[in-house]
Design a protein around this motif. Structure first.
Motif, short mmCIF file in Angstrom:
data_model
loop_
_atom_site.label_atom_id
_atom_site.label_comp_id
_atom_site.label_asym_id
_atom_site.label_seq_id
_atom_site.Cartn_x
_atom_site.Cartn_y
_atom_site.Cartn_z
N LEU A 121 0.83 -1.21 0.00
CA LEU A 121 0.00 0.00 0.00
C LEU A 121 0.86 1.26 0.00
O LEU A 121 0.47 2.28 -0.56
N GLY A 122 2.03 1.17 0.61
CA GLY A 122 2.92 2.31 0.62
C GLY A 122 3.37 2.69 -0.78
O GLY A 122 3.35 3.87 -1.15
N VAL A 123 3.77 1.70 -1.57
CA VAL A 123 4.19 2.01 -2.95
C VAL A 123 2.99 2.45 -3.79
O VAL A 123 3.12 3.28 -4.69
N CYS A 124 1.80 1.91 -3.48
CA CYS A 124 0.60 2.32 -4.21
C CYS A 124 0.26 3.78 -3.94
O CYS A 124 -0.07 4.54 -4.88
N THR A 125 0.34 4.20 -2.68
CA THR A 125 0.06 5.61 -2.36
C THR A 125 1.12 6.52 -2.97
O THR A 125 0.82 7.63 -3.42
#
Length: 420
Positions: free
Chosen positions: A19-23
């Motif tokens: 989710l961090g890379v997605c955000t």
């Protein structure tokens, strides 16, 4: 939300990394969309400003990532453990490693490289059970710090810019609203991920409850919002002077960071780069960089920044256009004041009720003190005891421990350790 033992790596940690890379990609995509919209509208000045935020922030992240990789590849037990790392880092000649890493960072891909290797390593640990969790934990600690830097070097300035343009034009376009939402998401995720990363360094870690996470997130957001609003409102009437205001305040904050003798990086140039970033973060939010009781430093900071924000708001109120602003000026000022006061109240509440408490045992004279008493998760694996992430460990030590407290007893969870 917690995986229990700080040395464990669970599916929650892997999800947070993904989710961090997605955000991050969502935030980057929103920035490029905003830049493209400005270009199509013929607003080439704003087009250049948006791109400058993106490129300057990216360059700063690559520099930090490069400094850290240079240090890490010199560690005795540093060994590539994933396919991506093997392709880029595996080389009998350390110079070959550095050449490849330098090329990756020149092309602004060092940050993404860290995410790719963290996800790949996390997958091997959680799903295939092939690797020890230490390397994955090590990578996620560094990523949380880089996301903190990215949020305050790109997302927060971008948020201020979008608010300024909306105030100046007295209208909001769809792409501007999307950019504001993306910036808020990025900042919110940064706060939560950074908090989780620091929590991993507690020797005897309590569960990180949802309530403490929500309160921690809210008081940070409620204190940042009035600051961003004050800067945006001042900029709407005196655009040429906000740059001078920033440079003068940033220089003063840089000297304050130097005066606190920070010791985060492994080299002199790297340490000054870190101090420049700390000063940038301080322009918007409090960030503790030194050990010991921080109540005095925090009080000085909040008093100074409240006075500065008050001057910015007072200047805007005096020189604003009454015909345009009279219908919202009072609710806006009351909302900013309420946000700031509520943020301070929640901050006190967090440190009174939610800040995690641990028990630090007393050791008699002559007894061996475990090396991982303070930095438990700094030792990633039993097999690699020397590969420790001293960077995040030092910040965690500043966050959770007070040098003024005697050994033995609860050493955190009190107002003297208020940091962010």
């Amino acid at each position: 939300m917690d995986s229990g033992n700080s040395c464990d790596y669970s599916w929650v940690d892997l999800v947070f990394t993904v989710l961090g890379v997605c955000t991050f990609l969502f935030d980057l995509g929103a920035d490029l969309w905003v830049a493209a919209e400005f270009y199509l509208y013929g607003d080439y000045f704003w087009f250049g400003i948006v791109l400058s935020f993106v490129f300057v922030s990216s360059a700063l992240l690559q520099m930090f990532s490069w400094f850290w990789y240079k240090y890490d590849t010199k560690l005795e037990n540093f060994n590539p453990q994933t396919t991506t790392e093997t392709l880029l880092l595996a080389n009998n000649d350390n110079g070959g490693r550095c050449d490849r890493l330098k090329l990756v960072h020149v092309f602004q891909l060092g940050f993404l490289l860290r995410y790719v290797t963290a996800i790949e390593q996390g997958f091997h640990v959680w799903w295939k059970k092939r690797n020890e969790p230490g390397h994955a934990i090590y990578l996620t600690h560094d990523l949380s710090m880089l996301r903190l830097f990215e949020a305050f070097s790109e997302s927060t300035p971008q948020l201020t810019l979008m608010l300024y343009i909306i105030i100046h034009n007295n209208k909001a376009e769809t792409f501007q609203c999307v950019s504001i939402a993306a910036c808020f998401i990025s900042i919110a995720w940064m706060v939560l991920e950074y908090h989780r990363s620091l929590r991993a360094f507690l020797p005897e870690k309590n569960k990180l409850g949802y309530s403490s996470s929500v309160v921690y997130f809210l008081w940070n957001l409620l204190l940042i919002a009035p600051r961003v609003g004050a800067v945006a409102l001042f900029t709407s009437i005196f655009p040429p002077y906000i740059g001078l205001h920033f440079l003068l305040l940033w220089a003063a904050l840089l000297l304050w960071a130097w005066a606190q003798h920070t010791d985060f990086m492994e080299s002199g140039p790297g340490e000054w780069l870190y101090r420049t970033m700390v000063a940038l973060i301080w322009y918007f939010s409090w960030f503790n960089v030194a050990e010991g009781g921080t109540m005095g430093r925090s009080l000085i900071y909040h008093t100074f920044m409240a006075a500065d924000s008050g001057i910015l708001l007072g200047t805007w109120y005096w020189y604003r256009d009454p015909l345009v602003t009279d219908h919202y000026v009072l609710p806006l000022l009351l909302a900013l004041l309420a946000s700031y006061l509520l943020g301070l109240l929640l901050k006190v509440t967090y440190y009174k009720l939610f800040h995690p408490k641990i028990w630090q045992p007393v050791f008699r004279a002559g007894e061996d003190v475990p090396d991982n008493l303070v930095y438990r998760s700094l030792s990633p694996t039993d097999a690699l005891p020397s590969v420790i992430n001293k960077r995040m460990g030092a910040l965690a030590n500043s966050f959770y421990f007070s040098s003024s407290m005697p050994a033995g007893g609860k050493t955190n969870g009190n107002e003297r350790n208020a940091t962010l």
